[in-house]
Design an enzyme around this catalytic site. Structure first.
Site, PDB file in Angstrom:
ATOM      1  N   GLY A  16       0.998  -1.297  -0.071  1.00 56.90           N
ATOM      2  CA  GLY A  16       0.107  -0.079  -0.050  1.00 56.90           C
ATOM      3  C   GLY A  16       0.929   1.277  -0.026  1.00 56.90           C
ATOM      4  O   GLY A  16       0.499   2.205   0.542  1.00 56.90           O
ATOM      5  N   ARG A  39       1.286   3.465  -2.332  1.00 55.07           N
ATOM      6  CA  ARG A  39       0.841   4.850  -2.996  1.00 55.07           C
ATOM      7  C   ARG A  39      -0.195   5.568  -1.842  1.00 55.07           C
ATOM      8  O   ARG A  39      -0.568   6.581  -2.270  1.00 55.07           O
ATOM      9  CB  ARG A  39       0.527   4.331  -4.192  1.00 55.07           C
ATOM     10  CG  ARG A  39       1.471   3.938  -5.103  1.00 55.07           C
ATOM     11  CD  ARG A  39       0.742   3.570  -6.371  1.00 55.07           C
ATOM     12  NE  ARG A  39       1.725   3.386  -7.512  1.00 55.07           N
ATOM     13  CZ  ARG A  39       1.569   3.008  -8.722  1.00 55.07           C
ATOM     14  NH1 ARG A  39       0.342   2.280  -8.968  1.00 55.07           N
ATOM     15  NH2 ARG A  39       2.665   2.388  -9.512  1.00 55.07           N
ATOM     16  N   GLY A  40      -0.508   4.722  -1.013  1.00 54.02           N
ATOM     17  CA  GLY A  40      -1.563   5.332   0.209  1.00 54.02           C
ATOM     18  C   GLY A  40      -1.146   6.225   1.073  1.00 54.02           C
ATOM     19  O   GLY A  40      -0.018   6.650   1.050  1.00 54.02           O
ATOM     20  N   LEU A  41      -2.212   7.006   1.727  1.00 54.08           N
ATOM     21  CA  LEU A  41      -1.746   7.911   2.776  1.00 54.08           C
ATOM     22  C   LEU A  41      -0.801   7.390   3.909  1.00 54.08           C
ATOM     23  O   LEU A  41       0.427   7.869   4.039  1.00 54.08           O
ATOM     24  CB  LEU A  41      -2.969   8.171   3.628  1.00 54.08           C
ATOM     25  CG  LEU A  41      -2.702   8.977   4.868  1.00 54.08           C
ATOM     26  CD1 LEU A  41      -2.163  10.390   4.305  1.00 54.08           C
ATOM     27  CD2 LEU A  41      -4.064   9.103   5.617  1.00 54.08           C
ATOM     28  N   VAL A  42      -1.028   6.103   4.543  1.00 57.49           N
ATOM     29  CA  VAL A  42       0.119   5.453   5.333  1.00 57.49           C
ATOM     30  C   VAL A  42       1.217   5.116   4.876  1.00 57.49           C
ATOM     31  O   VAL A  42       2.398   5.188   5.126  1.00 57.49           O
ATOM     32  CB  VAL A  42      -0.576   4.503   6.294  1.00 57.49           C
ATOM     33  CG1 VAL A  42       0.267   3.949   7.354  1.00 57.49           C
ATOM     34  CG2 VAL A  42      -1.780   5.075   7.067  1.00 57.49           C
ATOM     35  N   SER A  91      -6.804  -0.155  13.218  1.00 55.74           N
ATOM     36  CA  SER A  91      -7.278   1.013  13.046  1.00 55.74           C
ATOM     37  C   SER A  91      -8.088   1.285  14.614  1.00 55.74           C
ATOM     38  O   SER A  91      -8.467   0.010  15.496  1.00 55.74           O
ATOM     39  CB  SER A  91      -8.714   1.144  12.220  1.00 55.74           C
ATOM     40  OG  SER A  91      -9.486   2.263  12.472  1.00 55.74           O
ATOM     41  N   SER A  92      -8.455   2.479  15.215  1.00 54.97           N
ATOM     42  CA  SER A  92      -9.040   2.479  16.485  1.00 54.97           C
ATOM     43  C   SER A  92     -10.396   2.344  16.289  1.00 54.97           C
ATOM     44  O   SER A  92     -11.079   2.271  17.444  1.00 54.97           O
ATOM     45  CB  SER A  92      -8.927   4.011  17.007  1.00 54.97           C
ATOM     46  OG  SER A  92      -9.468   5.061  15.908  1.00 54.97           O
ATOM     47  N   CYS A  93     -10.983   2.093  15.016  1.00 57.10           N
ATOM     48  CA  CYS A  93     -12.219   1.709  15.054  1.00 57.10           C
ATOM     49  C   CYS A  93     -12.763   0.184  15.480  1.00 57.10           C
ATOM     50  O   CYS A  93     -13.777  -0.139  15.488  1.00 57.10           O
ATOM     51  CB  CYS A  93     -12.965   1.934  13.721  1.00 57.10           C
ATOM     52  SG  CYS A  93     -12.350   0.654  12.534  1.00 57.10           S
ATOM     53  N   TYR A  99     -15.358  -2.731   8.272  1.00 56.37           N
ATOM     54  CA  TYR A  99     -14.075  -2.618   8.480  1.00 56.37           C
ATOM     55  C   TYR A  99     -13.529  -3.037   9.770  1.00 56.37           C
ATOM     56  O   TYR A  99     -12.336  -3.713   9.834  1.00 56.37           O
ATOM     57  CB  TYR A  99     -13.763  -0.911   8.175  1.00 56.37           C
ATOM     58  CG  TYR A  99     -12.315  -0.368   7.951  1.00 56.37           C
ATOM     59  CD1 TYR A  99     -11.633  -1.219   7.026  1.00 56.37           C
ATOM     60  CD2 TYR A  99     -11.621   0.204   9.062  1.00 56.37           C
ATOM     61  CE1 TYR A  99     -10.400  -0.658   6.885  1.00 56.37           C
ATOM     62  CE2 TYR A  99     -10.298   0.593   8.862  1.00 56.37           C
ATOM     63  CZ  TYR A  99      -9.639   0.218   8.015  1.00 56.37           C
ATOM     64  OH  TYR A  99      -8.256   0.501   7.797  1.00 56.37           O
ATOM     65  N   LYS A 149     -10.323  -5.686  10.306  1.00 54.05           N
ATOM     66  CA  LYS A 149      -9.275  -5.443  11.235  1.00 54.05           C
ATOM     67  C   LYS A 149      -9.024  -6.236  12.460  1.00 54.05           C
ATOM     68  O   LYS A 149      -7.857  -6.592  12.634  1.00 54.05           O
ATOM     69  CB  LYS A 149      -9.131  -3.897  11.530  1.00 54.05           C
ATOM     70  CG  LYS A 149      -8.767  -3.066  10.341  1.00 54.05           C
ATOM     71  CD  LYS A 149      -7.585  -3.200   9.692  1.00 54.05           C
ATOM     72  CE  LYS A 149      -7.110  -2.210   8.339  1.00 54.05           C
ATOM     73  NZ  LYS A 149      -5.886  -2.623   7.881  1.00 54.05           N
ATOM     74  N   PRO A 205      -3.512   2.769  14.938  1.00 57.71           N
ATOM     75  CA  PRO A 205      -3.542   4.187  14.845  1.00 57.71           C
ATOM     76  C   PRO A 205      -4.980   4.773  15.342  1.00 57.71           C
ATOM     77  O   PRO A 205      -5.838   4.342  14.876  1.00 57.71           O
ATOM     78  CB  PRO A 205      -3.362   4.533  13.304  1.00 57.71           C
ATOM     79  CG  PRO A 205      -2.807   3.204  12.595  1.00 57.71           C
ATOM     80  CD  PRO A 205      -3.487   2.129  13.524  1.00 57.71           C
ATOM     81  N   HIS A 242     -12.542  10.607   4.926  1.00 60.31           N
ATOM     82  CA  HIS A 242     -12.847  10.844   6.532  1.00 60.31           C
ATOM     83  C   HIS A 242     -13.066  12.485   6.655  1.00 60.31           C
ATOM     84  O   HIS A 242     -12.818  13.010   5.819  1.00 60.31           O
ATOM     85  CB  HIS A 242     -11.634  10.525   7.281  1.00 60.31           C
ATOM     86  CG  HIS A 242     -11.330   8.992   7.244  1.00 60.31           C
ATOM     87  ND1 HIS A 242     -10.423   8.316   6.466  1.00 60.31           N
ATOM     88  CD2 HIS A 242     -12.085   8.001   7.864  1.00 60.31           C
ATOM     89  CE1 HIS A 242     -10.564   6.948   6.488  1.00 60.31           C
ATOM     90  NE2 HIS A 242     -11.564   6.797   7.455  1.00 60.31           N
ATOM     91  N   TRP A 280     -21.775  17.508   8.277  1.00 59.96           N
ATOM     92  CA  TRP A 280     -22.706  16.141   8.757  1.00 59.96           C
ATOM     93  C   TRP A 280     -22.680  16.091  10.387  1.00 59.96           C
ATOM     94  O   TRP A 280     -21.829  16.566  11.198  1.00 59.96           O
ATOM     95  CB  TRP A 280     -22.014  14.911   8.203  1.00 59.96           C
ATOM     96  CG  TRP A 280     -22.552  14.725   6.927  1.00 59.96           C
ATOM     97  CD1 TRP A 280     -22.686  15.462   5.891  1.00 59.96           C
ATOM     98  CD2 TRP A 280     -22.370  13.297   6.402  1.00 59.96           C
ATOM     99  NE1 TRP A 280     -22.996  14.769   4.666  1.00 59.96           N
ATOM    100  CE2 TRP A 280     -22.873  13.291   5.042  1.00 59.96           C
ATOM    101  CE3 TRP A 280     -22.120  11.951   6.756  1.00 59.96           C
ATOM    102  CZ2 TRP A 280     -23.139  12.347   4.130  1.00 59.96           C
ATOM    103  CZ3 TRP A 280     -22.414  11.009   6.087  1.00 59.96           C
ATOM    104  CH2 TRP A 280     -22.879  11.163   4.776  1.00 59.96           C
ATOM    105  N   ARG A 317     -13.052  13.665  18.561  1.00 59.06           N
ATOM    106  CA  ARG A 317     -11.992  12.844  17.810  1.00 59.06           C
ATOM    107  C   ARG A 317     -10.476  13.169  18.101  1.00 59.06           C
ATOM    108  O   ARG A 317     -10.336  14.284  18.076  1.00 59.06           O
ATOM    109  CB  ARG A 317     -12.165  12.908  16.393  1.00 59.06           C
ATOM    110  CG  ARG A 317     -13.727  12.135  15.755  1.00 59.06           C
ATOM    111  CD  ARG A 317     -13.717  10.756  16.089  1.00 59.06           C
ATOM    112  NE  ARG A 317     -14.972  10.311  15.651  1.00 59.06           N
ATOM    113  CZ  ARG A 317     -16.179  10.023  16.608  1.00 59.06           C
ATOM    114  NH1 ARG A 317     -16.177  10.512  17.524  1.00 59.06           N
ATOM    115  NH2 ARG A 317     -17.097   9.320  15.784  1.00 59.06           N
TER     116      ARG A 317
END
Length: 320
Positions: A11, A13-16, A108-110, A137, A141, A164, A180, A203, A210
């Site tokens: 991954g 190319r992604g954010l992380v 993920s924290s979710c 998701y 995880k 994270p 997000h 929204w 957060r």
């Protein structure tokens, strides 16, 4: 350990993943193994098997995932569960069987219960119901965490799992429907300023709180813990401070230069009332975040302006 190792960043190319690559290169790691989706489909077991057989990376950062905000999770539950399970299963298993010395799994924290006590300790995992808007998701995880722990226990495979908090930074997804909250606010206020809009609709009620971590801080933590941490116990990665969504919106409004009104659409879901990670374990291991939220948002907005012609914003989902 890392400077002389061959390292696969899944991954990248992604954010992380892109932030981890930046961090590794800054530390002199030059044996990086990188493959985009056009070269390697992480959901295809045969492709992953062939890739690991050919490259045999010594260290793996598993930062690839199907990701998105509340709307995306609600709209594509099957993809968020199935695709992430496939990616995780393929990479973790192939890394073990082809001799990787260490694998760092990004969760993920979710994963934590919707109404977990605050701040959220690592021990709260699986102690209550998940937030319905992102449970697909989250379940994927959690399965990834458990697979890493199982491979460590049964096979002695050296895996660690890092959780994270909410992330942001250069390379984020700015799609208004599927991103997000922080990148969505940056784009909303920026475009509203350009159009001269008198109002921006946000929204939810604005009351949920957060925690936000700059992705370059996360990358620094990932590299540090990959070099120093050896346990199946998960580790929260965050800053230990939170902010209400309304306060965040006002901060983004100020940074982007928008002067209009913020209006709340209370027909839209809020998600979890509060999500603040307990980072005492992380601090005890010798690492703390260094990028203040205001500085990080300013950095992200500069990046957005410089890349406004080609920022991610049309895809349904991105790679974490």
């Amino acid at each position: 350990m890392l400077k002389d190792a061959s390292i696969f960043v899944a991954g990248h190319r992604g954010l992380v993943g892109s932030a981890i690559v930046r961090r590794l290169r800054a530390q002199g790691c030059d044996k990086l193994i990188l493959a985009g989706r056009d070269q390697l489909d992480l959901q295809d077991r045969d492709s992953v098997e062939a890739f690991f057989m050919a490259n045999k990376p010594e260290v793996v950062f598993l930062a690839a995932a199907k990701v998105g905000g509340i709307h995306a999770n609600n709209s594509y539950p099957a993809e968020f569960l199935f695709d992430n399970l496939q990616i995780q299963n393929n990479v973790i298993d192939a890394a073990y069987r082809h001799g990787a010395k260490k694998l760092t799994f990004l969760g993920s924290s979710c994963i934590y219960p919707k109404l977990a006590p605050q701040p959220i300790k690592e021990d709260y995992l699986l102690t209550g119901p998940l937030e319905p808007t992102n449970e697909w998701y989250a379940i994927a995880k959690i399965a990834g965490i458990k697979l890493c722990q199982a491979y460590r226990r049964q096979y002695g495979f050296n895996t660690i799992s890092l959780m994270p908090t909410n992330l942001y930074g250069p390379g984020d997804n700015f799609d208004l429907a599927n991103s997000h909250v922080l990148p969505a606010l940056i784009r909303k206020f920026h475009e509203a300023r350009l159009r001269g809009d008198k109002q921006v609709v946000m929204w939810g009620t604005g009351t949920p709180r957060r925690e936000f971590l700059h992705v370059d801080d996360l990358a620094a933590a990932c590299v540090f813990l990959t070099e120093t941490y050896e346990s199946e116990d998960i580790v929260n990665i965050g800053v230990g401070e939170d902010i209400s969504i309304r306060e965040l919106a006002e901060l983004v409004r100020e940074i982007t230069g928008y002067t209009g009104e913020i209006v709340n659409d209370t027909s839209k879901p809020d998600g979890t009332p509060r999500k603040l990670l307990d980072v005492s374990r992380l601090h005890g291991l010798g690492w703390q975040a260094t990028i203040p939220l205001r500085d990080g948002i300013q950095d992200t907005y500069r990046w957005f302006l410089e890349h406004s012609a080609d920022v991610r914003g049309n895809a349904v989902t991105g790679v974490a």
